[in-house]
Design a protein around this motif. Structure first.
Motif, PDB file in Angstrom:
ATOM      1  N   PRO A  46      48.331  -7.777  -0.028  1.00 32.46           N
ATOM      2  CA  PRO A  46      46.776  -7.953  -0.644  1.00 32.46           C
ATOM      3  C   PRO A  46      46.652  -9.435  -0.926  1.00 32.46           C
ATOM      4  N   LEU A  47      47.286 -10.249  -1.013  1.00 34.47           N
ATOM      5  CA  LEU A  47      47.291 -11.771  -1.217  1.00 34.47           C
ATOM      6  C   LEU A  47      46.814 -12.331   0.303  1.00 34.47           C
ATOM      7  N   ALA A  50      43.327 -11.043   0.753  1.00 32.86           N
ATOM      8  CA  ALA A  50      42.307 -11.763   0.233  1.00 32.86           C
ATOM      9  C   ALA A  50      42.002 -12.997   0.931  1.00 32.86           C
ATOM     10  N   LYS A  51      42.773 -13.698   1.372  1.00 34.03           N
ATOM     11  CA  LYS A  51      42.548 -15.065   1.908  1.00 34.03           C
ATOM     12  C   LYS A  51      42.040 -14.636   3.254  1.00 34.03           C
ATOM     13  N   GLY A  54      38.157 -13.883   2.369  1.00 32.84           N
ATOM     14  CA  GLY A  54      37.816 -15.232   1.943  1.00 32.84           C
ATOM     15  C   GLY A  54      37.277 -15.838   3.200  1.00 32.84           C
ATOM     16  N   GLY A  74      35.845 -17.000  -4.702  1.00 29.03           N
ATOM     17  CA  GLY A  74      37.182 -16.065  -4.897  1.00 29.03           C
ATOM     18  C   GLY A  74      38.216 -17.001  -4.224  1.00 29.03           C
ATOM     19  N   TYR A  78      41.556 -18.191  -5.960  1.00 31.98           N
ATOM     20  CA  TYR A  78      42.749 -17.879  -5.380  1.00 31.98           C
ATOM     21  C   TYR A  78      43.712 -19.023  -5.161  1.00 31.98           C
TER      22      TYR A  78
END
Length: 115
Positions: A46-47, A50-51, A54, A74, A78
């Motif tokens: 998930p991390l 997310a990047k 973004g 975001g 982060y």
């Protein structure tokens, strides 16, 4: 959006995309750091996603500015969380790394709003 803001936004997207890809592909240097920071392995995908999201948002934001703003916010959140995680892990020598990735995102914001 002016040329400088566009170039910096693309640079920020490239850096965040690379960082996301490195985490998603489990690059050895990333895995070592994540283990040192005691980030649960179940969070890694998930991390990384997310990047990557973004980074994609910054690129889409070149045409739809509201997306760039959301992606930038975001990513700043982060990378702020990444700095906090590094500090909590007492790995002070690694603090510059999330800051380096956050810098072009913040610069793109500044340049975008200045235009």
């Amino acid at each position: 959006m002016n040329i400088a803001a566009t170039v910096v936004a693309v640079l920020a997207a490239a850096m965040s995309g690379f960082s996301g890809y490195s985490l998603l592909s489990r690059a050895a240097w990333v895995v070592e750091a994540m283990e040192e920071y005691e980030v649960p392995q179940t969070w890694w995908t998930p991390l990384g996603a997310a990047k990557a999201a973004g980074a994609l948002g910054l690129l889409i934001g070149l045409f739809v500015p509201v997306i760039a703003i959301a992606a930038g916010i975001g990513l700043v959140l982060y990378y702020t969380g990444a700095v906090v995680t590094v500090i909590r892990a007492r790995s002070y020598k690694h603090i510059p790394f999330p800051v380096i990735y956050a810098a072009p995102v913040v610069a793109a914001f500044a340049l975008g709003f200045a235009a």
